[in-house]
Design a protein around this motif. Sequence first.
Motif, PDB file in Angstrom:
ATOM      1  N   HIS A   1       0.835  -1.191   0.000  1.00 41.42           N
ATOM      2  CA  HIS A   1       0.000   0.000   0.000  1.00 41.42           C
ATOM      3  C   HIS A   1       0.869   1.239   0.000  1.00 41.42           C
ATOM      4  O   HIS A   1       2.068   1.181   0.328  1.00 41.42           O
ATOM      5  CB  HIS A   1      -0.919  -0.007   1.223  1.00 41.42           C
ATOM      6  N   PRO A   2       0.335   2.406  -0.354  1.00 37.65           N
ATOM      7  CA  PRO A   2       1.109   3.646  -0.304  1.00 37.65           C
ATOM      8  C   PRO A   2       1.623   3.914   1.100  1.00 37.65           C
ATOM      9  O   PRO A   2       0.983   3.573   2.097  1.00 37.65           O
ATOM     10  CB  PRO A   2       0.095   4.712  -0.745  1.00 37.65           C
ATOM     11  N   VAL A   3       2.800   4.538   1.181  1.00 42.67           N
ATOM     12  CA  VAL A   3       3.411   4.899   2.454  1.00 42.67           C
ATOM     13  C   VAL A   3       3.312   6.407   2.606  1.00 42.67           C
ATOM     14  O   VAL A   3       3.147   7.148   1.630  1.00 42.67           O
ATOM     15  CB  VAL A   3       4.877   4.446   2.519  1.00 42.67           C
ATOM     16  N   THR A   4       3.409   6.885   3.835  1.00 44.19           N
ATOM     17  CA  THR A   4       3.247   8.297   4.147  1.00 44.19           C
ATOM     18  C   THR A   4       4.605   8.924   4.385  1.00 44.19           C
ATOM     19  O   THR A   4       5.518   8.289   4.929  1.00 44.19           O
ATOM     20  CB  THR A   4       2.363   8.473   5.384  1.00 44.19           C
ATOM     21  N   GLU A   5       4.729  10.182   3.959  1.00 46.17           N
ATOM     22  CA  GLU A   5       5.978  10.905   4.172  1.00 46.17           C
ATOM     23  C   GLU A   5       6.354  10.864   5.657  1.00 46.17           C
ATOM     24  O   GLU A   5       5.500  11.027   6.526  1.00 46.17           O
ATOM     25  CB  GLU A   5       5.816  12.368   3.732  1.00 46.17           C
ATOM     26  N   GLY A   6       7.631  10.628   5.881  1.00 50.30           N
ATOM     27  CA  GLY A   6       8.136  10.548   7.253  1.00 50.30           C
ATOM     28  C   GLY A   6       8.232   9.132   7.769  1.00 50.30           C
ATOM     29  O   GLY A   6       8.902   8.891   8.776  1.00 50.30           O
ATOM     30  N   ASP A   7       7.534   8.184   7.108  1.00 47.70           N
ATOM     31  CA  ASP A   7       7.617   6.791   7.550  1.00 47.70           C
ATOM     32  C   ASP A   7       8.955   6.194   7.151  1.00 47.70           C
ATOM     33  O   ASP A   7       9.680   6.712   6.299  1.00 47.70           O
ATOM     34  CB  ASP A   7       6.490   5.976   6.935  1.00 47.70           C
ATOM     35  N   SER A   8       9.263   5.060   7.789  1.00 41.26           N
ATOM     36  CA  SER A   8      10.451   4.287   7.435  1.00 41.26           C
ATOM     37  C   SER A   8      10.025   3.153   6.511  1.00 41.26           C
ATOM     38  O   SER A   8       9.041   2.447   6.789  1.00 41.26           O
ATOM     39  CB  SER A   8      11.118   3.728   8.689  1.00 41.26           C
ATOM     40  N   VAL A   9      10.748   2.980   5.417  1.00 40.77           N
ATOM     41  CA  VAL A   9      10.421   1.971   4.413  1.00 40.77           C
ATOM     42  C   VAL A   9      11.627   1.070   4.215  1.00 40.77           C
ATOM     43  O   VAL A   9      12.762   1.546   4.048  1.00 40.77           O
ATOM     44  CB  VAL A   9      10.013   2.621   3.075  1.00 40.77           C
ATOM     45  N   THR A  10      11.362  -0.244   4.215  1.00 41.67           N
ATOM     46  CA  THR A  10      12.426  -1.225   3.984  1.00 41.67           C
ATOM     47  C   THR A  10      12.100  -2.028   2.745  1.00 41.67           C
ATOM     48  O   THR A  10      10.997  -2.592   2.619  1.00 41.67           O
ATOM     49  CB  THR A  10      12.574  -2.173   5.194  1.00 41.67           C
ATOM     50  N   LEU A  11      13.066  -2.103   1.830  1.00 41.04           N
ATOM     51  CA  LEU A  11      12.956  -2.894   0.611  1.00 41.04           C
ATOM     52  C   LEU A  11      13.852  -4.107   0.775  1.00 41.04           C
ATOM     53  O   LEU A  11      15.031  -3.989   1.173  1.00 41.04           O
ATOM     54  CB  LEU A  11      13.382  -2.088  -0.616  1.00 41.04           C
ATOM     55  N   THR A  12      13.295  -5.272   0.458  1.00 41.67           N
ATOM     56  CA  THR A  12      14.037  -6.520   0.663  1.00 41.67           C
ATOM     57  C   THR A  12      14.126  -7.278  -0.653  1.00 41.67           C
ATOM     58  O   THR A  12      13.124  -7.441  -1.353  1.00 41.67           O
ATOM     59  CB  THR A  12      13.347  -7.402   1.709  1.00 41.67           C
ATOM     60  N   CYS A  13      15.333  -7.720  -0.985  1.00 37.08           N
ATOM     61  CA  CYS A  13      15.553  -8.532  -2.180  1.00 37.08           C
ATOM     62  C   CYS A  13      15.493  -9.997  -1.753  1.00 37.08           C
ATOM     63  O   CYS A  13      16.317 -10.463  -0.958  1.00 37.08           O
ATOM     64  CB  CYS A  13      16.903  -8.190  -2.807  1.00 37.08           C
ATOM     65  N   THR A  14      14.501 -10.733  -2.265  1.00 37.63           N
ATOM     66  CA  THR A  14      14.268 -12.124  -1.859  1.00 37.63           C
ATOM     67  C   THR A  14      14.619 -13.040  -3.024  1.00 37.63           C
ATOM     68  O   THR A  14      14.313 -12.727  -4.196  1.00 37.63           O
ATOM     69  CB  THR A  14      12.806 -12.318  -1.446  1.00 37.63           C
ATOM     70  N   PHE A  15      15.227 -14.195  -2.659  1.00 40.38           N
ATOM     71  CA  PHE A  15      15.696 -15.134  -3.683  1.00 40.38           C
ATOM     72  C   PHE A  15      14.917 -16.433  -3.561  1.00 40.38           C
ATOM     73  O   PHE A  15      14.543 -16.867  -2.469  1.00 40.38           O
ATOM     74  CB  PHE A  15      17.199 -15.374  -3.525  1.00 40.38           C
ATOM     75  N   ARG A  16      14.717 -17.047  -4.707  1.00 39.16           N
ATOM     76  CA  ARG A  16      13.978 -18.314  -4.721  1.00 39.16           C
ATOM     77  C   ARG A  16      14.719 -19.380  -3.914  1.00 39.16           C
ATOM     78  O   ARG A  16      14.103 -20.166  -3.187  1.00 39.16           O
ATOM     79  CB  ARG A  16      13.776 -18.759  -6.168  1.00 39.16           C
ATOM     80  N   TYR A  17      16.011 -19.383  -4.044  1.00 41.59           N
ATOM     81  CA  TYR A  17      16.819 -20.387  -3.339  1.00 41.59           C
ATOM     82  C   TYR A  17      17.638 -19.653  -2.281  1.00 41.59           C
ATOM     83  O   TYR A  17      18.878 -19.636  -2.307  1.00 41.59           O
ATOM     84  CB  TYR A  17      17.712 -21.149  -4.312  1.00 41.59           C
ATOM     85  N   GLN A  18      16.954 -19.075  -1.325  1.00 46.21           N
ATOM     86  CA  GLN A  18      17.576 -18.250  -0.300  1.00 46.21           C
ATOM     87  C   GLN A  18      18.501 -19.072   0.587  1.00 46.21           C
ATOM     88  O   GLN A  18      19.535 -18.575   1.048  1.00 46.21           O
ATOM     89  CB  GLN A  18      16.491 -17.594   0.561  1.00 46.21           C
ATOM     90  N   GLU A  19      18.157 -20.334   0.813  1.00 46.68           N
ATOM     91  CA  GLU A  19      18.931 -21.138   1.767  1.00 46.68           C
ATOM     92  C   GLU A  19      20.331 -21.445   1.253  1.00 46.68           C
ATOM     93  O   GLU A  19      21.259 -21.652   2.034  1.00 46.68           O
ATOM     94  CB  GLU A  19      18.187 -22.444   2.086  1.00 46.68           C
TER      95      GLU A  19
END
Length: 932
Positions: free
Chosen positions: A581-599
């Motif tokens: 969903h949209p985020v509001t100015e001033g909030d903290s946002v984390t972007l995560t790169c996820t892999f199919r074979y993470q293990e």
Amino acid sequence: MTVSTALPTASVKIVTPQGLLYPGETVTLQCDISDYTDWTYRWFRYKEELPSQSRKTITISLPDQAGQYRCVGMRRGRPQKSYYSSALPIIVTALPKTTLTVKPNPAYPGETVTLMCSVESYSSWNYQWYKDRNDNVVSQSDRHTITGDTLTISRAAESDQGQYWCEGNRVSRPTSSQPSNAITLTVKDSHPTAALSSDKEDVFTGDSVTLSCNVESSGWKFYWYRHRPDSTRVTTTSGYSYTLSRLSVSDGGQYWCRAGRGDPVYYTLYSDPVQINITERPVAVLILQPNWTQIFIRETVTMRCDIQGGGDTDWDYRWYKKGQLFSPFNTKPEYRISPAYWSNSSSYTCVGVKRNKLSKISEAVQLTVSDQPQPVLSISPQWLNPGASVMLSCGVKELSTDWRFSWYRTVPYRVGLPSLSDKSYSLQPLSDNVTSEDSYTLIPAGAAPTGGYVCRAGRGDPVYYTLYSEPQFLWSGDLHPSVSLTVNPNRTQHFTSKSLSLICELKGNSTGWRLKRYTETAWQSQCPSTWRSITKSTCTITSLDTWYSGVFWCESGSGEYSNAVNITVNAGDVILESPVHPVTEGDSVTLTCTFRYQETNPNPKTDFYKDGVLINNETTGEMTIPTVSKSDEGFYKCKSGQGESPESWVTVRVSPVVSPGSSTSVLVGVVVGLVVAGVLLVILLVLLWRYQNRKGSCFNRIFWPPQPQRTNQDPQQDQGSGYTHQQHDDTNIYDTINPSDNNDNDAAGASAAGPSHVTYAQIQLKKLDKKKKEKLADPAKNPVYSVVKTGKATAAAGPVDVTYAEVDLKNKAKAKKKRETATPPEVDSVYSQVKPRTAPAAGPVDVTYAEVDLQKKVKAKKKRETATPPEAESVYSLVKPYTAPAAGPVDVTYAEVDLQKRAKVKKKRERATPPEADSVYSRLKPRSCPGP
């Protein structure tokens, strides 16, 4: 021994003449027997013996005695007879045929007649001419000339009438010809006349006209004339007709003819003239109504054939399709095709027909009948920003300037409402839903505009509609407090073969929820259209595939829409986890790169990109924006050695102006502001009260204005002299007007400030009869113009929008019996408050009413005595902007003031009511009221 001897043989021959035998000739036959000489001959014609013919030769006459002849010999001694001869045919050859020609026949008095005799064979003939009887041989005379085979009759007369024939004679055989056939020569008793006619008299350019010149007899040559019969002939024809082809306007006019024959030529009289009128050929113009060359199936089109330059309307019409006539006779200029089908696609032309005349054929118009069009709706932007407007655009591929567009919002399917063909939605018209423009602007109010939209176009009368467009949807990513769509896992990107749950949550009583999915190519339901659970409904996709990518949202049976989520299913090995969903100015946002074979590689080095630009590299797979701002909005993706994720859009909402933590400080500020404003208002009211009590007679508080009077004269001032210009009769007084504050010495200062707000006032004074009230006089009859120059009031005067005007009144004396008015030695000053006010009925904000309070001074005949004014006379006037012709400044205003004075009855005082209003022109000086 006895030897028998054959009998002699007889033979017949023609002795004379030799050759062909002709009627009238005599033929000598001879019978020859070779032996012996004492023969007696017997002759036979056919089988009949000719009596008294015993000689060796006989003579016969032709043609009566023609036939077959034989002979035989007889003698006394032996042999006593001979054999019969063979039959000799005597054949008569007809005399040569004679032909007679008579030209001309009939003939006219004075004409030359030629008779010609000819024999068909042989030569060296001499000819003999006969008239009426065999013994009446025509001989040579002064009017009859015989030359060889020709008899010429000159100057034919009635006596020359009769039957004529001829025959030929010659020396050698045949010596004569057969007589010719008899021909009757007729000589008329009058001169011949030519009769001219035309197959058309009114023709168009390019047409042809055939003229016919008729004379009673034959053998004529025809001579054609134009404009005048004695002019040079146009042409000569051997036939009686003359055709004028490819006519132009210059070929029109009068035509004559006459005929001539013989040598010398014998002419008929001239014919009567024939008028040939040639006009430019009218042009047929084919017009489509409406003027659309592209027509849609089942639409109505009318083709109209207008004849330009055709004069009257007496036309018939022919219609052609691909050059083939399909409507040969139509009295109306219109051909209607309703409804139109594909078979009507063709090239059409028309032509006008008036009797035997045709207009020019029209230019071809290509008519194309197409399938019913479907417009394409686009929404910009398709994701709603709070408070932003949204533009709907309806495009019709088939261009036309006459489309009108209808706009609809989708609602759940209901019987009785207009609906899409698949009944997936019904349509509810938007307000003012029919526009001539192909765009429509939505002004959002909360989340209400989210949902589906449809458009269609129509044109013509009756209206022909396109199909409805495919629905397009306006989405919002913001969570709605009563309706929401959540996803699990809570992210926008997902791997193929994984599961995904979509949950429609709502508060309140709404039924019939269904999940919808929209892709670039189609939109459809992915779960059952009706869900059993009302408060919470979940749709789980157990194994995702790339074709599940799209925008998902929830719809209720009552037409409510949830937030939308853009889901991307990636077949690769890397996805980006970003806010759903949209985020509001001033909030903290984390972007995560996820892999199919993470293990296998739990913390690979990862690079992050925004809008295609590297912003963070060699991270452990996460990037945090501690305080997000509007500038952080955009497309994000991540990349590592295992691959690259798709892009995801991160929406940043602007934070509200008042945050929850600052509400107390804002409330305190509002209270303090209100208190300060109240104190200032009390002080202002006290100052106004004091100001009004001290200013005396500066103004009266009367606000209602009279009806505005029209100013119809311009001020007449001598600007250079500064003296009053007075005009008698209408009692018009003009006075110099100078700006002033408290004294006249301020004029220079006021003039230095520029020509600001110069106002002219027209004042019309009229006295009332002491016995009878008079109706208000028309101020336009006796106008008064006075310049009003505004000056700022002193500090004690109060508000800056109050203007005081000093009015100098000078009355002009009128000569009447028992009335004497002396010119006042000094100016009567009047101070009045001028208040801007909008006329209740007039409306314009630039109309100003002025309230004028006049205090008049009483004057004695010889001494000056100031009397207390008996009563203030209030005057209300409309102030109209007007440019003075001589003054020039654009901010000069004229004011028309109508003064109605009240008469007072006093003993030994007589005031005559003037027949006209006294007009007074006076200097108006800005003046401040005295201080307190």
